[in-house]
Design an enzyme around this catalytic site. Structure first.
Site, PDB file in Angstrom:
ATOM      1  N   ASN A 113     -29.843  13.035 -17.728  1.00 43.93           N
ATOM      2  CA  ASN A 113     -29.859  11.575 -17.899  1.00 43.93           C
ATOM      3  C   ASN A 113     -30.875  10.985 -16.936  1.00 43.93           C
ATOM      4  O   ASN A 113     -31.158  11.561 -15.888  1.00 43.93           O
ATOM      5  CB  ASN A 113     -28.462  11.015 -17.589  1.00 43.93           C
ATOM      6  CG  ASN A 113     -28.398   9.509 -17.710  1.00 43.93           C
ATOM      7  OD1 ASN A 113     -28.884   8.930 -18.694  1.00 43.93           O
ATOM      8  ND2 ASN A 113     -27.815   8.833 -16.722  1.00 43.93           N
ATOM      9  N   HIS A 115     -31.481   7.418 -14.738  1.00 42.34           N
ATOM     10  CA  HIS A 115     -30.826   6.192 -14.282  1.00 42.34           C
ATOM     11  C   HIS A 115     -31.827   5.415 -13.424  1.00 42.34           C
ATOM     12  O   HIS A 115     -32.516   6.013 -12.586  1.00 42.34           O
ATOM     13  CB  HIS A 115     -29.565   6.530 -13.473  1.00 42.34           C
ATOM     14  CG  HIS A 115     -28.852   5.308 -13.001  1.00 42.34           C
ATOM     15  ND1 HIS A 115     -28.099   4.508 -13.851  1.00 42.34           N
ATOM     16  CD2 HIS A 115     -28.805   4.704 -11.791  1.00 42.34           C
ATOM     17  CE1 HIS A 115     -27.615   3.484 -13.167  1.00 42.34           C
ATOM     18  NE2 HIS A 115     -28.031   3.582 -11.911  1.00 42.34           N
TER      19      HIS A 115
END
Ligand code: GAR
Length: 220
Positions: A113, A115
């Site tokens: 991911n 962020h």
């Protein structure tokens, strides 16, 4: 004879415009990139990134989370879709939906991911507003392996950008996004090429490769 390792099959999850997805797709066009993007999936049928991906000839899958009776049912369908496209790595790129621990565990050390903060600082939503409110002078973005708790997991790479007095949320978000577009393709490449060891919840890059420079803000 081509002795290079086969490219890893990557599926990208998005919820919106998908600018990080675009940077991954574009990077993966390079012949020596160790991953290929095999599908882009979204929980929002109207995600504009889906149109772009489809125009590139990439398989797109839209799974409207509102059509499922529970998070468990949605995550089961998402898992089945990821398996059906033969994904080996899942790259979340602005996928704004909490996942069940079961789904995350099924993709243990195979899901990453991005962020928009220097984790573990500023997990969660409205990151840039909170960065500005806190008065930090340096922020950035992080690519990490996904764990069940939101915005946690072994850190694979980070990029730092300065925060200026004149910054608005939008201006800061744009500066961080530019860094995201550089960071994510590089880190996915290293991850796909199996250049990390993950031990005791820490990811170690097999060589030290930062250039040693220090980002100072304010610089005097
Ligand atoms: C990016 O800034 C990404 O880091 C962030 O959403 C944006 C998506 O933009 N993700 C998160 O906040 C996840 N916690 P994009 O759709 O243009 O890539």
């Amino acid at each position: 004879m081509n002795t290079a390792a086969p490219k890893k099959r990557v599926a990208i999850l998005i919820s919106g415009r998908g600018s990080n997805m675009m940077s991954l797709v574009q990077a993966a066009c390079a012949p020596d990139y160790p991953a290929e993007i095999v599908a882009v999936l979204s929980n929002r049928p109207k995600a504009t990134g889906l149109i772009w991906a489809r125009d590139q000839g990439i398989e797109t899958i839209s799974l409207d989370h509102q059509g499922f009776e529970s998070r468990v049912c949605f995550d089961q369908a998402l898992h089945e879709a990821l398996e059906a496209v033969g994904a080996e790595i899942v790259a979340c790129a602005g996928f704004m939906r909490l996942m069940t621990p079961k789904l995350v565990k099924r993709w243990h050390n195979r899901m990453v991911n991005i962020h928009p903060s220097l984790l573990p600082a500023f997990k969660g939503l409205n990151t840039h507003d909170r960065v500005l409110a806190a008065g930090v002078r340096i922020t950035g973005c992080t690519v990490h392996v996904v764990r069940p708790e939101m915005d946690t997991g072994p850190i694979l790479g980070q990029a730092a950008v300065p925060v200026f007095n004149s910054d608005t949320t939008e201006v800061l978000a744009e500066r961080v996004l530019t860094a995201e577009h550089r960071l994510y393709p590089q880190i996915l490449s290293l991850f796909a090429a199996e250049r990390y060891d993950i031990n005791q919840e820490v990811a170690h890059f097999k060589e030290d490769c930062a250039d040693g420079s220090i980002l100072l803000s304010p610089k005097v």
